[in-house]
Design a protein around this motif. Structure first.
Motif, PDB file in Angstrom:
ATOM      1  N   PHE A 120      -1.229 -49.536  16.738  1.00  0.00           N
ATOM      2  CA  PHE A 120      -2.406 -49.206  16.058  1.00  0.00           C
ATOM      3  C   PHE A 120      -3.251 -50.167  15.472  1.00  0.00           C
ATOM      4  N   TRP A 121      -4.610 -49.669  15.294  1.00  0.00           N
ATOM      5  CA  TRP A 121      -5.714 -50.677  14.718  1.00  0.00           C
ATOM      6  C   TRP A 121      -5.625 -50.547  13.242  1.00  0.00           C
ATOM      7  N   ALA A 122      -5.052 -51.581  12.579  1.00  0.00           N
ATOM      8  CA  ALA A 122      -4.975 -51.390  11.004  1.00  0.00           C
ATOM      9  C   ALA A 122      -6.046 -51.215  10.241  1.00  0.00           C
ATOM     10  N   THR A 123      -7.235 -51.782  11.036  1.00  0.00           N
ATOM     11  CA  THR A 123      -8.442 -51.534  10.551  1.00  0.00           C
ATOM     12  C   THR A 123      -9.257 -50.180  10.858  1.00  0.00           C
ATOM     13  N   GLU A 124      -8.662 -49.321  11.448  1.00  0.00           N
ATOM     14  CA  GLU A 124      -8.945 -48.023  11.678  1.00  0.00           C
ATOM     15  C   GLU A 124      -8.120 -47.129  10.771  1.00  0.00           C
ATOM     16  N   ARG A 125      -6.843 -47.317  10.735  1.00  0.00           N
ATOM     17  CA  ARG A 125      -5.757 -46.574   9.907  1.00  0.00           C
ATOM     18  C   ARG A 125      -6.254 -46.669   8.290  1.00  0.00           C
ATOM     19  N   TRP A 126      -6.661 -48.119   7.934  1.00  0.00           N
ATOM     20  CA  TRP A 126      -7.048 -48.249   6.630  1.00  0.00           C
ATOM     21  C   TRP A 126      -8.461 -48.766   6.790  1.00  0.00           C
ATOM     22  N   PRO A 127      -9.204 -47.918   6.685  1.00  0.00           N
ATOM     23  CA  PRO A 127     -10.773 -48.499   7.042  1.00  0.00           C
ATOM     24  C   PRO A 127     -11.153 -49.145   5.378  1.00  0.00           C
ATOM     25  N   GLY A 128     -12.156 -49.992   5.588  1.00  0.00           N
ATOM     26  CA  GLY A 128     -12.756 -50.661   4.514  1.00  0.00           C
ATOM     27  C   GLY A 128     -12.065 -51.616   4.047  1.00  0.00           C
ATOM     28  N   VAL A 129     -10.875 -52.126   4.361  1.00  0.00           N
ATOM     29  CA  VAL A 129      -9.895 -53.057   3.939  1.00  0.00           C
ATOM     30  C   VAL A 129     -10.517 -54.608   4.207  1.00  0.00           C
ATOM     31  N   SER A 130     -10.943 -54.485   5.750  1.00  0.00           N
ATOM     32  CA  SER A 130     -11.240 -55.714   6.312  1.00  0.00           C
ATOM     33  C   SER A 130     -12.308 -55.373   7.400  1.00  0.00           C
ATOM     34  N   THR A 131     -13.310 -56.573   7.657  1.00  0.00           N
ATOM     35  CA  THR A 131     -13.982 -56.232   8.544  1.00  0.00           C
ATOM     36  C   THR A 131     -13.562 -56.932   9.997  1.00  0.00           C
ATOM     37  N   ARG A 132     -12.487 -57.404   9.908  1.00  0.00           N
ATOM     38  CA  ARG A 132     -11.821 -57.973  11.126  1.00  0.00           C
ATOM     39  C   ARG A 132     -11.220 -57.062  11.781  1.00  0.00           C
ATOM     40  N   ARG A 133     -10.958 -57.000  13.468  1.00  0.00           N
ATOM     41  CA  ARG A 133     -10.431 -56.075  14.095  1.00  0.00           C
ATOM     42  C   ARG A 133      -8.774 -56.531  14.321  1.00  0.00           C
ATOM     43  N   LEU A 134      -8.052 -55.770  13.676  1.00  0.00           N
ATOM     44  CA  LEU A 134      -6.603 -55.938  13.545  1.00  0.00           C
ATOM     45  C   LEU A 134      -5.684 -55.184  14.298  1.00  0.00           C
ATOM     46  N   PHE A 135      -5.210 -55.576  15.065  1.00  0.00           N
ATOM     47  CA  PHE A 135      -4.174 -54.755  15.957  1.00  0.00           C
ATOM     48  C   PHE A 135      -2.850 -54.981  15.921  1.00  0.00           C
ATOM     49  N   VAL A 136      -2.119 -53.749  15.059  1.00  0.00           N
ATOM     50  CA  VAL A 136      -0.598 -54.161  14.925  1.00  0.00           C
ATOM     51  C   VAL A 136       0.209 -53.994  16.191  1.00  0.00           C
ATOM     52  N   PHE A 137       1.071 -55.021  16.207  1.00  0.00           N
ATOM     53  CA  PHE A 137       1.770 -55.149  17.652  1.00  0.00           C
ATOM     54  C   PHE A 137       3.393 -55.340  17.170  1.00  0.00           C
ATOM     55  N   ALA A 138       3.652 -55.740  15.878  1.00  0.00           N
ATOM     56  CA  ALA A 138       5.200 -55.989  15.561  1.00  0.00           C
ATOM     57  C   ALA A 138       5.443 -55.666  14.156  1.00  0.00           C
TER      58      ALA A 138
END
Length: 118
Positions: free
Chosen positions: A40-58
């Motif tokens: 999942f996208w961490a930055t979509e699950r937890w919006p407002g925490v970071s402006t970077r696009r972080l994709f959780v893979f592990a």
């Protein structure tokens, strides 16, 4: 994996050689890759925490640490960010790695520490 993403070369290289698993207690214990359905996208699950696009893979099996590929605005991978998920703010950055292989060096150290405790 999400169809529009190009993961770092090392991600697929480890898969092709069977050096990483998708479940706890597999090859790189305490770390394991997450299945496509679990990523999942961490930055979509937890919006407002970071402006970077972080994709959780592990995920690390003994805590809430997650490994994310950081993508730029052109969907180009530009490093790995280790986060602790499910915090009061959503997630906290634990450590940043400029490329996949530097993160993998930390994973190997985590494996070594894990084995030493066994």
């Amino acid at each position: 994996m999400k169809n529009d993403l190009t993961m770092p070369v090392g991600y697929q290289w480890l898969l092709d050689r069977g050096l990483v698993g998708f479940e706890p207690f597999t090859q790189l214990q305490p770390w394991h890759y997450m299945s496509a359905e679990q990523c999942f996208w961490a930055t979509e699950r937890w919006p407002g925490v970071s402006t970077r696009r972080l994709f959780v893979f592990a995920r690390r099996q003994d805590n809430d640490d997650l490994a994310c590929v950081s993508f730029d605005e052109n969907q180009i991978a530009n490093g790995v960010v280790q986060i602790q998920g499910w915090t009061d703010s959503g997630f906290d950055v634990v450590q940043e790695f400029p490329d996949f292989w530097l993160w993998m060096q930390q994973v190997i150290q985590d494996v070594s520490d894990w084995v030493a405790l066994a």
